[in-house]
Design an enzyme around this catalytic site. Structure first.
Site, short mmCIF file in Angstrom:
data_model
loop_
_atom_site.label_atom_id
_atom_site.label_comp_id
_atom_site.label_asym_id
_atom_site.label_seq_id
_atom_site.Cartn_x
_atom_site.Cartn_y
_atom_site.Cartn_z
N GLY A 1 5.54 18.24 2.88
CA GLY A 1 4.75 17.12 3.40
C GLY A 1 3.74 17.58 4.44
O GLY A 1 3.38 16.83 5.34
N GLN B 1 0.82 12.74 7.84
CA GLN B 1 0.45 12.45 9.23
C GLN B 1 1.12 13.44 10.20
O GLN B 1 0.46 14.01 11.06
CB GLN B 1 0.86 11.01 9.60
CG GLN B 1 0.41 10.61 11.00
CD GLN B 1 1.10 9.34 11.53
OE1 GLN B 1 2.12 8.93 11.00
NE2 GLN B 1 0.55 8.78 12.59
N TYR C 1 12.72 2.64 1.63
CA TYR C 1 12.47 3.77 2.55
C TYR C 1 13.61 3.88 3.57
O TYR C 1 14.13 4.96 3.84
CB TYR C 1 11.14 3.51 3.25
CG TYR C 1 10.75 4.50 4.31
CD1 TYR C 1 10.36 5.79 3.98
CD2 TYR C 1 10.75 4.13 5.65
CE1 TYR C 1 9.97 6.69 4.96
CE2 TYR C 1 10.37 5.02 6.64
CZ TYR C 1 9.98 6.30 6.29
OH TYR C 1 9.61 7.18 7.27
#
Ligand code: SER
Length: 319
Positions: free
Chosen positions: A8, A12, A143
């Site tokens: 990842g 962010q 999630y």
């Protein structure tokens, strides 16, 4: 010297974590792994990188072997809002991906695996104020369920298989390096873009929705610090609350208005994101992290707003 792989790495947190790890452990020792999202230039250009779909165990194993990895930061995930829309993708990345990462880590005898959890691991039955570290966890999102799965599996792999899995429950993260994406807490990033570019922002959460938040440098600090902590001092493993600040959209708008007086906040509430936010805590009790490995955040809301404006103005209006 450690040999680290970050999944990842285009996301962010990854976009900020990779440079911080490279500064500490050497550019050549930190592999930035990404799949669907292209790596930002500053990550791609400053050290090794690999294409890794965490849903593909073979690609993961190959990257660990080829780069002789001993430490893994598993940041690859589908955030809360997108995971509600794309259940199969959420299953593949957030559940199967995590399982693949843990199995490959056992197979390659990794020394440490950091798996971040989230405030999303809590639910509407959790005490919302000063949420204790060890409490009721019945999340109502895909999630959030995957985050509880990650915490429990991390603790299980440590206990049953001796794999050193560690993790912190991150609040909403505010940062300027990447564009806001598919999180419920992303209004707290998007508002800065609105304020700088148009002096206005339409917020998708109600003005009084209080959520725990953290500025990126503290999030990076938490992830690196928990990885470095003395293992024998840890009573928790993959499930540490870490707090920093807690605010509502109205409070953040007031803080911005002090610096940009013309700023106007409007509210166009999105029921999906509002329901998710309402199921998450207002603030966290992070005394376990403070006691077990010395957690201490540096940024409160005002310091974060000042720093965000400096960096984001420079990024959006370079001249
Ligand atoms: N920031 C994340 C989200 O909003 C929570 O971990 O989905």
């Amino acid at each position: 010297m450690k040999r680290i792989l970050v999944t990842g790495a285009a996301g962010q947190i990854g976009s900020d974590l990779v440079p911080a790890l490279r500064a500490k452990y050497g550019n050549e020792n930190v592999v930035a792994a990404a799949h669907a999202t292209p790596l930002p230039a500053h990550v791609r250009g400053s050290g090794p990188h690999a294409t890794v779909d965490v849903g593909e165990p073979a690609a993961l194993r190959r990257a660990l072997r080829e780069h002789r990895v001993d430490t893994l930061y598993h940041l690859g995930s589908i955030l809360s809002v997108l995971a509600e829309k794309q259940r199969h993708l959420s299953w593949r990345v957030n559940f199967e991906g995590l399982h693949n990462v843990l199995e490959a880590s056992v197979e390659h005898d990794l020394k440490c695996v950091v798996v971040p959890s989230s405030i999303a691991a809590f639910g509407p039955e959790t005490p919302a104020d000063d949420t204790p570290n060890d409490t009721i966890q019945r999340p109502t999102t895909s999630y959030g369920i995957s985050k509880v799965f990650g915490e429990l599996m991390g603790n299980y792999y440590h206990r049953a298989l001796g794999l050193d899995v560690r993790g912190v429950r991150l609040p909403g993260i505010v940062s300027w390096a990447t564009e806001p994406t598919a999180g419920t807490t992303d209004y707290a990033v998007a508002i800065f873009y609105g304020a700088i570019l148009n002096e206005r922002y339409a917020c998708y959460l109600e003005p009084d929705t209080r959520l725990p938040m953290m500025y990126m440098p503290d999030a990076i600090g938490a992830l690196m610090q928990v990885a470095e902590a003395e293992g024998s001092a840890l009573r928790h493993r993959a499930d540490f609350n870490v707090g920093a600040m807690s605010f509502t959209p109205a409070e953040l708008a007031d803080s911005l208005r002090k610096r940009i007086p013309a700023f106007r906040m409007e509210y166009e509430v999105d029921p999906v994101r509002q329901a998710i936010a309402d199921s998450w805590p207002n603030s966290l009790d992070d005394s376990a992290a403070r006691e077990e490995w010395g957690w201490k955040p540096r940024y409160d809301m005002e310091a974060m707003v000042d720093d965000m404006l400096v960096h984001l103005k420079r990024k959006l209006r370079p001249d």
